[in-house]
Design a protein around this motif. Structure first.
Motif: not given
Length: 193
Positions: A114-142
């Motif tokens: 959602l922050a990425y899409r807002l950035h694309r529409k408005t130019g606002l910079p964004y930071v995101f925080v991952d709290h789960s290893f699964r989110d990172v690792l699943d993104s590597g294998r899917m």
């Protein structure tokens, strides 16, 4: 309502930082709320104060209990598009009226998206925080999940990890991401010891 998200926002407000908090919340009609988890969504107010901190809960068509399933976790595109479509007006209005300097999103998908899409529409910079290893690792294998995660990670001003191992895994998978580590953990002040 997690302390890991609310307490840092309260701390920023106590330090005089102007802050607005949006927590997109799954839309569940009261008549359909048959389980305790669904009732939490159905009974969630449109906004509430956590001490001095106002939190708004725009309704989203993103459902975490479905998106972690066998199909939608490896193929998040449809659910992410619905999430954006359902909350975009609220986020764009807030960006226009509040004029933030930066957007902070907890979790790469869906909030980082959602922050990425807002950035694309408005130019606002964004930071995101991952709290789960699964989110990172699943993104590597899917592969389909990887494409969405990669967009979010590579356009973010910073991609925060809560441990060095998580940052290292993300950097290995997404070398163009600007990974930083900010450790978090238990709130000792609230622990019963």
């Amino acid at each position: 309502t997690g302390t890991w998200a609310i307490n840092p926002a309260k701390a920023l407000k106590r330090q005089g930082v102007e802050i607005e908090v949006f927590a997109p919340t799954s839309w569940v009609p009261r008549w359909a709320a048959r389980t305790p988890g669904a009732r939490v969504y159905a009974e969630c107010p449109e906004q509430t104060y956590w001490g001095e901190l106002l939190v708004r809960y725009p309704r989203s068509w993103y459902y975490p209990f479905f998106t972690n399933g066998w199909w939608s976790r490896p193929h998040p595109g449809g659910s992410l598009q619905l999430a954006w479509w359902s909350v975009r007006r609220a986020l764009l209005r807030a960006a226009e009226s509040f004029k933030p300097d930066v957007v902070l999103a907890h979790h790469s998908l869906p909030n980082g998206y959602l922050a990425y899409r807002l950035h694309r529409k408005t130019g606002l910079p964004y930071v995101f925080v991952d709290h789960s290893f699964r989110d990172v690792l699943d993104s590597g294998r899917m592969p389909a999940r990887r494409r969405y995660y990669q967009r979010v990670a590579e356009e973010a001003f910073a991609a925060v990890a809560v441990s060095q191992r998580m940052a290292d895994d993300r950097q290995r998978l997404f070398p163009k991401a600007h990974s930083v580590v900010i450790h978090n953990g238990a709130d000792r002040g609230s622990a019963n010891m």
